[in-house]
Design a protein around this motif. Structure first.
Motif, short mmCIF file in Angstrom:
data_model
loop_
_atom_site.label_atom_id
_atom_site.label_comp_id
_atom_site.label_asym_id
_atom_site.label_seq_id
_atom_site.Cartn_x
_atom_site.Cartn_y
_atom_site.Cartn_z
N ASP A 275 19.70 42.54 22.87
CA ASP A 275 18.84 43.28 22.12
C ASP A 275 19.24 44.71 21.85
O ASP A 275 19.21 45.30 20.85
CB ASP A 275 17.46 43.43 22.74
N VAL A 276 20.21 45.27 22.95
CA VAL A 276 20.66 46.55 22.94
C VAL A 276 22.19 46.50 23.14
O VAL A 276 22.45 45.75 24.20
CB VAL A 276 20.05 47.55 23.91
N PHE A 277 22.94 47.47 22.46
CA PHE A 277 24.56 47.31 22.66
C PHE A 277 24.79 48.57 23.51
O PHE A 277 24.10 49.39 23.29
CB PHE A 277 25.14 47.52 21.15
N ILE A 278 25.69 48.15 24.66
CA ILE A 278 25.86 49.22 25.65
C ILE A 278 27.39 49.25 25.91
O ILE A 278 27.68 49.27 26.85
CB ILE A 278 24.98 49.19 26.84
N PRO A 279 27.87 49.81 24.89
CA PRO A 279 29.54 49.94 25.11
C PRO A 279 29.62 51.40 25.86
O PRO A 279 28.85 51.95 26.19
CB PRO A 279 30.08 50.25 23.67
N ALA A 280 30.88 51.40 26.47
CA ALA A 280 31.08 52.86 27.08
C ALA A 280 31.95 53.44 25.84
O ALA A 280 32.40 52.85 24.92
CB ALA A 280 32.22 52.43 28.14
N ARG A 281 31.92 54.72 26.18
CA ARG A 281 32.47 55.79 24.94
C ARG A 281 33.93 55.16 24.74
O ARG A 281 34.44 55.18 23.57
CB ARG A 281 32.26 57.01 25.43
N GLN A 282 34.73 54.87 25.78
CA GLN A 282 36.04 54.75 25.47
C GLN A 282 36.37 53.31 25.24
O GLN A 282 37.47 52.94 24.86
CB GLN A 282 36.80 55.00 27.07
N HIS A 283 35.47 52.51 24.89
CA HIS A 283 35.67 51.11 24.29
C HIS A 283 35.85 51.42 22.61
O HIS A 283 36.27 50.50 22.05
CB HIS A 283 34.48 50.15 24.40
N ALA A 284 35.71 52.37 22.13
CA ALA A 284 36.13 52.96 20.88
C ALA A 284 36.86 54.10 21.09
O ALA A 284 37.24 54.71 22.10
CB ALA A 284 34.94 53.48 20.10
N LYS A 285 37.98 54.42 20.01
CA LYS A 285 38.72 55.15 19.88
C LYS A 285 38.60 56.65 19.40
O LYS A 285 37.62 56.75 18.56
CB LYS A 285 40.10 54.71 19.16
N ALA A 286 39.16 57.72 20.10
CA ALA A 286 39.05 59.08 19.49
C ALA A 286 39.52 59.23 18.05
O ALA A 286 40.38 58.35 17.77
CB ALA A 286 39.51 60.09 20.53
N PRO A 287 39.33 60.03 17.38
CA PRO A 287 37.99 61.14 17.64
C PRO A 287 36.53 60.83 17.44
O PRO A 287 35.64 61.24 17.87
CB PRO A 287 38.53 62.33 16.97
N ASP A 288 36.59 59.41 16.87
CA ASP A 288 35.04 59.15 16.09
C ASP A 288 34.41 58.45 17.18
O ASP A 288 33.06 58.50 17.18
CB ASP A 288 35.30 58.31 15.03
N TYR A 289 34.90 57.64 18.15
CA TYR A 289 34.32 56.82 18.95
C TYR A 289 33.31 55.92 18.31
O TYR A 289 33.44 55.22 17.28
CB TYR A 289 33.56 57.74 20.15
N TRP A 290 32.08 56.35 18.82
CA TRP A 290 30.94 55.26 18.16
C TRP A 290 30.16 55.95 16.95
O TRP A 290 29.17 55.78 16.62
CB TRP A 290 29.97 54.65 19.16
N HIS A 291 30.53 57.01 16.35
CA HIS A 291 29.83 57.84 15.29
C HIS A 291 29.52 57.01 14.10
O HIS A 291 28.44 57.35 13.65
CB HIS A 291 30.69 59.12 14.94
#
Length: 810
Positions: free
Chosen positions: A481-497
């Motif tokens: 139901d809810v997606f809980i990635p860690a910030r570092q699972h995406a790349k800088a500088p946008d991350y999950w923006h």
């Protein structure tokens, strides 16, 4: 106590049939045991014997009191760890086979009732024997299991309960990954309380033991919730273990926090056949309920009893409950209809030396510190916590993500089967806690199959088959139901923006790995020139002011950045430093160290809460100078954390500046940005920060340049709970090296020796122990007799310090 507090014999039943006569027999050496009351199941935590690293083949001598040189049994209490684990070592935690045994007697009359043993946590593969007979085998170290003793007891004679435990690597038992490759430790022993469960044979069941989907025990849910009304739906499972049919009624009373009755229901149960169980449902309307929130965590008590056909109470369960609604949506999290940002942290449950063997009071103190740090949310990484920790979250107002055991390991069929059973057992054990808002039915950072994720998600919704208020979560964007990635699972500088799916996203980890292994944050140019030691969030308290400022800046930058984009909240990595299987050093990205001492980053987070205190006094106006005020030959910047509108910084009594918070790339989304001041050179000085609200001074904090070490100061950590006797409870004792004015000396590494000079208590840990950043820490564990404990701390060249700590009755 757990929220699932159980008074298994009501006063009426006690009057009818007398107390269970349980008396521990004489220990080897002639010391008499104590008599345990059936109304106090925790008393079965005393008078155990323990041995490890012996022949693992169970034979008759394990159940005999005769002296056995091959097995030197030691008297222990529970919770217990097989070995006091060193804080830093090149060797990993202890793994192997150990044994616990308990001698006891049961009066003949009491075998007419049901006698069972419930283990809250036994790490991690358990075999349970009674009087030489193997009764149960259980796999899994984080969730409870119950063993029925009734048919095998020797009434009027001595019984011996034996538990064989093995915590060696086992790919079938989650987390499954070999310890040498694991990013946390799973320790050993009977590390959570054990309860002796004594009930009438017409009884309320236990949800985990019953093993029924959406059944067993008590199950609560609310609907039509508002400040004007709410409807409590209660479901109870009654079982008949008599040999004849039995009639029963279910009585439930709801009490407010002051003990006043606010609702009552009395319901006839269907006639129960021998060995049969039935569900009884009740509806209890509440008028003008006080809603549960993190700022006002109001709890009601629900008392449910089974009555026989003459109206006598035969069995009873009691729990606390909070009236609230939750909803997760892509645009936010809603609590009681109010949008609420989740501001959280992660927590590992281990202590230094004692590993996992924490008393209920120690669990509460950890929750207290999380709330004190300014958080309203905690993720239980990466396994289900103690029921006592969840009860503390209920009482203190911490929202919780409950998690199954797992980290970067997806095992074979038997592992997956056990993991899915963990999902169900976790929900069955913890489903009535108002603090729990998310069920992490996923294996953290693990490449799970879609079939597994579908089954895990479905299991939660089968166990809680309600149209609202039930949400699963997982680190992969599938099924849950809810997606809980860690910030570092995406790349800088946008991350999950730029995440744009119509699913709620919560950043469940941030602030560590990005800085440890990557050029983190959006300030890539600045980070590119930093060495790993300069950019990392993994900073020990003893590494000094610059390191602690860097860690605080990392967390501030990341937390500020997390507000960009659709994330409904975040949880930093993490609250407390901890130990890992795959590395000998401490993982030091905690905002408190392993001894629960705060780093500068603790106060950054504390400044993000308030300044209006909540119902329990958390969130008061605060200010903190993140500096040791050490001498400087050049102007330098000093950061100050505060939840107030303005701060004035003074040097030696003279104002340097009075200003509003920073406005920069690290602060533009924060509720309370930090303050940065330029301080001129000084050799010795006093920095005093005064925080203002509505033009009035509201808080202050002072730092002085430390002089030479002069004496020691002793204190202990209470954190909302007194040191409690007869519970294996322990508190941290801190000896601080200070100068003549009482200023801590942050670079002192002085060896300090502790001693108990009076009272029933013992010290645990290295002794003497070297101070880190001027503070040396040991654990003080209370004995069985309450009273005043006298402590001393001494160091070469310094006068000794003394401290009195009072231990109280349970």
């Amino acid at each position: 106590m757990s929220s699932f507090r159980r008074a298994f014999l009501s006063p009426q039943l006690l009057a009818l049939s007398g107390l269970l006569a349980l008396a521990a027999c004489t220990r080897p050496g002639g010391t008499a045991g104590r008599t345990a009351s059936a109304l106090q199941p925790e008393t079965f935590n005393q008078d155990w014997e323990f041995v490890k690293d012996v022949d693992t083949a169970v034979g008759p001598t394990f159940f005999a009191r005769t002296a056995d040189a091959a097995r030197p049994w030691a008297a222990v209490g529970l919770p217990h760890t097989p070995r006091l684990e060193p804080v830093v070592t090149t060797a990993r935690q202890w793994q192997g086979t150990c044994f616990y045994r308990r001698f006891f007697r049961v009066a003949a009359a009491d075998t007419a009732r049901r006698v069972a043993i419930r283990f809250e946590g036994a790490m991690q593969e358990a075999d349970v024997y009674l009087n030489g007979r193997r009764l149960a085998h259980h796999q899994g170290g984080y969730l409870p299991f119950t063993v029925n003793l009734t048919p095998y007891l020797r009434p009027g004679a001595e019984n011996c309960l034996l538990v064989k435990l093995n915590n060696q690597d086992n790919p079938a038992i989650p987390p499954g990954k070999p310890l040498k490759d694991l990013d946390f430790n799973y320790y050993g022993g009977l590390y959570r309380p054990v309860q002796l469960v004594v009930q009438d044979r017409l009884r309320l069941t236990d949800a985990v033991e019953s093993g029924r989907v959406a059944g067993g025990g008590l199950l609560l849910r609310y609907e039509n919730v508002s400040e004007q009304q709410a409807t409590l739906h209660l479901q109870a499972e009654i079982r008949n273990d008599y040999r004849t049919d039995r009639a029963a009624r279910l009585r439930t009373v709801v009490l407010d926090a002051g003990g006043k009755e606010v609702a009552r229901a009395l319901t006839d149960a269907p006639l129960l056949t021998p060995g049969g169980a039935t569900l009884v449902r009740q509806t209890l309307p509440l008028t003008q309920p006080k809603l549960w929130t993190p700022t006002r965590p109001y709890l009601y008590r629900v008392v449910t009893e089974v009555l026989d056909d003459k109206g006598r109470a035969l069995d009873r369960q009691e729990l606390t409950t909070g009236v609230r609604t939750i909803r997760f949506a892509p645009e936010g999290f809603y609590l009681n209809g109010q949008k609420t940002r989740l501001r959280g942290t992660n927590r590992h449950q281990e202590y230094p030396y004692l590993a996992y063997a924490l008393s209920d009071e120690m669990q509460y103190r950890d929750a207290w510190k999380i709330k004190e740090a300014g958080f309203n949310f905690v993720r239980c990484s990466h396994y289900p916590p103690s029921p006592a920790f969840l009860q503390a979250c209920d009482e203190l107002g911490l929202l919780v993500m409950n998690s199954i055991p797992g980290w970067q390991f997806f095992g074979a069929e038997d592992f997956q089967r056990n993991s899915l059973q963990n999902v169900r057992d976790m929900v069955r054990r913890d489903r009535n806690h108002p603090s729990i808002v998310l069920w992490e039915a996923a294996l953290n950072e693990t490449d799970m199959s879609k079939s597994f994720m579908d089954q895990a998600h479905q299991a939660v919704h089968e166990e809680l088959p309600f149209p609202t208020d039930v949400y699963t979560c997982g680190w992969l964007d599938y099924a849950y139901d809810v997606f809980i990635p860690a910030r570092q699972h995406a790349k800088a500088p946008d991350y999950w923006h730029k995440y744009n799916k119509q699913k709620p996203i919560l950043l469940c980890e941030y602030g560590d790995w990005e800085y440890y292994a990557q050029n983190a944050g959006f300030n890539q140019t600045a980070y590119a020139g930093l060495k790993e030691a300069e950019r990392t969030s993994r900073q020990l308290r003893g590494q000094g002011e610059r390191a602690l400022i860097q860690q605080a800046l990392n967390f501030q930058e990341a937390h500020n950045d997390n507000f960009i984009g659709p994330a409904i909240g975040d949880a930093n990595w993490l609250q407390f430093d901890y130990k890992r299987g795959y590395a000998p050093d401490i993982e030091s990205s905690g905002i408190m160290d392993i001894y629960r001492l705060p780093k500068f980053a603790f106060y950054f987070y504390q400044s993000q809460y308030g300044p209006t205190p909540d119902a329990q006094g958390f969130g008061k106006p605060m200010v903190y100078v993140a500096s040791y005020a050490q001498a400087s030959t050049a102007p330098r910047q000093v950061r100050v954390f505060s939840n107030c509108a303005e701060v004035e910084l003074q040097l030696n009594g003279k104002p340097l500046a009075r200003q509003r918070p920073d406005q920069d790339r690290y602060s533009d989304h924060l509720a309370h940005p930090s303050f940065t001041f330029t301080v001129p050179p000084f050799s010795t000085g006093t920095l005093r920060a005064v925080a203002y609200l509505n033009g009035q001074a509201a808080a202050e904090h002072t730092r002085r340049t430390p002089g030479p070490a002069h004496h020691l100061q002793l204190r202990f950590d209470r954190s909302g709970r007194d040191l409690t006797a007869d519970r294996q409870d322990a508190v941290f004792v801190y000896a601080t090296v200070v100068d003549a004015q009482g200023t801590p000396v942050p670079d002192a590494a002085t060896p300090i020796r502790f001693a108990v000079t009076a009272g029933d208590a013992e010290l645990l840990g290295d002794n003497p122990v070297a101070a880190e950043a001027g503070i040396a820490t040991l654990l003080l564990r209370a004995g069985r007799t309450p009273g005043t404990v006298q402590l001393t701390a001494s160091a070469e060249g310094l006068p000794a310090a003394t401290l009195s700590v009072r231990s109280v009755k349970p």
